[in-house]
Design a protein around this motif. Structure first.
Motif, short mmCIF file in Angstrom:
data_model
loop_
_atom_site.label_atom_id
_atom_site.label_comp_id
_atom_site.label_asym_id
_atom_site.label_seq_id
_atom_site.Cartn_x
_atom_site.Cartn_y
_atom_site.Cartn_z
N ALA A 15 -3.76 3.55 -7.37
CA ALA A 15 -4.40 2.69 -6.39
C ALA A 15 -3.90 2.97 -4.97
CB ALA A 15 -4.15 1.23 -6.74
N VAL A 16 -4.83 2.94 -4.04
CA VAL A 16 -4.50 3.08 -2.62
C VAL A 16 -5.25 2.01 -1.84
CG1 VAL A 16 -4.06 5.58 -2.71
CG2 VAL A 16 -6.37 4.76 -2.21
N LEU A 17 -4.74 1.71 -0.67
CA LEU A 17 -5.43 0.86 0.29
C LEU A 17 -6.02 1.78 1.34
CD1 LEU A 17 -2.68 -1.86 0.72
CD2 LEU A 17 -4.82 -2.11 -0.54
N LEU A 19 -8.12 1.96 5.03
CA LEU A 19 -8.52 1.25 6.23
C LEU A 19 -9.30 2.20 7.12
CD1 LEU A 19 -8.41 -1.18 8.17
CD2 LEU A 19 -6.22 -0.27 9.00
N VAL A 36 -4.92 5.95 4.64
CA VAL A 36 -4.77 5.78 3.20
C VAL A 36 -3.29 5.51 2.93
CG1 VAL A 36 -5.11 6.82 0.93
CG2 VAL A 36 -6.65 7.43 2.82
N ALA A 39 -0.94 1.84 -2.67
CA ALA A 39 -0.84 0.40 -2.88
C ALA A 39 0.55 0.01 -3.37
CB ALA A 39 -1.91 -0.06 -3.87
N SER A 46 -3.10 -7.23 1.03
CA SER A 46 -4.55 -7.15 0.84
C SER A 46 -5.17 -6.23 1.89
CB SER A 46 -5.17 -8.53 0.95
OG SER A 46 -5.09 -8.98 2.30
N PRO A 47 -6.35 -5.67 1.59
CA PRO A 47 -7.03 -4.85 2.60
C PRO A 47 -7.27 -5.62 3.90
CG PRO A 47 -8.03 -4.51 0.46
CD PRO A 47 -7.04 -5.65 0.30
N ASP A 48 -7.57 -6.94 3.80
CA ASP A 48 -7.77 -7.73 5.02
C ASP A 48 -6.52 -7.76 5.88
OD1 ASP A 48 -10.36 -8.32 4.46
OD2 ASP A 48 -9.95 -10.32 3.66
N ARG A 49 -5.39 -7.94 5.24
CA ARG A 49 -4.12 -7.98 5.98
C ARG A 49 -3.80 -6.62 6.59
NH1 ARG A 49 1.65 -9.10 4.15
NH2 ARG A 49 2.62 -9.53 6.13
N LEU A 50 -4.14 -5.56 5.85
CA LEU A 50 -3.92 -4.20 6.36
C LEU A 50 -4.72 -3.97 7.64
CD1 LEU A 50 -2.54 -1.44 5.67
CD2 LEU A 50 -4.67 -0.84 4.51
#
Length: 140
Positions: A15-17, A19, A36, A39, A46-50
């Motif tokens: 898994a990765v985040l 943005l 990238v 995770a 979370s993606p939102d926080r990122l």
């Protein structure tokens, strides 16, 4: 993908985040970036926080992984339809593509960035280090 997994020292499928964002200068879109982050190196983020603020700050504050150095490759590229729309340039316009892997102090890759810069909006300077003083003694 496989290349990104290799750059981040991950197994394919980990898994990765991700943005994606457009950066502006004086209201003009000048950079499309895709960051990238593994995770596992930002647990609980979370993606939102990122997306709120600096990825570097988040890595340092929440994961204790301060970026020590990065290795960047710069090459010319052309804007495809998606990049052209995001950056407000015509399709096929010249861009500068930067691919950078950032490492923590232990040499662990913590961030992979793909950045497409509008070519006429930037000037880059590169500082190249010499080999320094050799620790090996040459025979006289």
């Amino acid at each position: 993908d496989v290349d990104e997994a290799h750059a981040l020292d991950l197994e394919p499928g980990e898994a990765v985040l991700v943005l994606e964002r457009v950066r502006t200068a004086d209201g003009r879109p000048v950079v499309f970036s895709r960051d990238v982050v593994p995770a596992a190196r930002l647990p609980g983020v979370s993606p939102d926080r990122l997306a709120r603020g600096s990825v570097y700050d988040l890595l340092a504050r929440d994961a204790g992984r301060t970026v020590h150095h990065g290795v960047v490759t710069i090459e010319p590229s052309r804007a495809d339809r998606r990049l052209a729309k995001a950056l407000g340039v015509r399709s096929g316009a010249l861009l500068l593509y930067l691919r950078q892997v950032d490492y923590d102090r232990e040499g662990v890759p913590v961030l992979l960035s793909h950045e497409h810069h509008v070519a006429d909006a930037f000037e880059f300077s590169v500082v190249r280090r010499g080999p320094g003083q050799s620790t090996r003694r040459e025979p006289r």
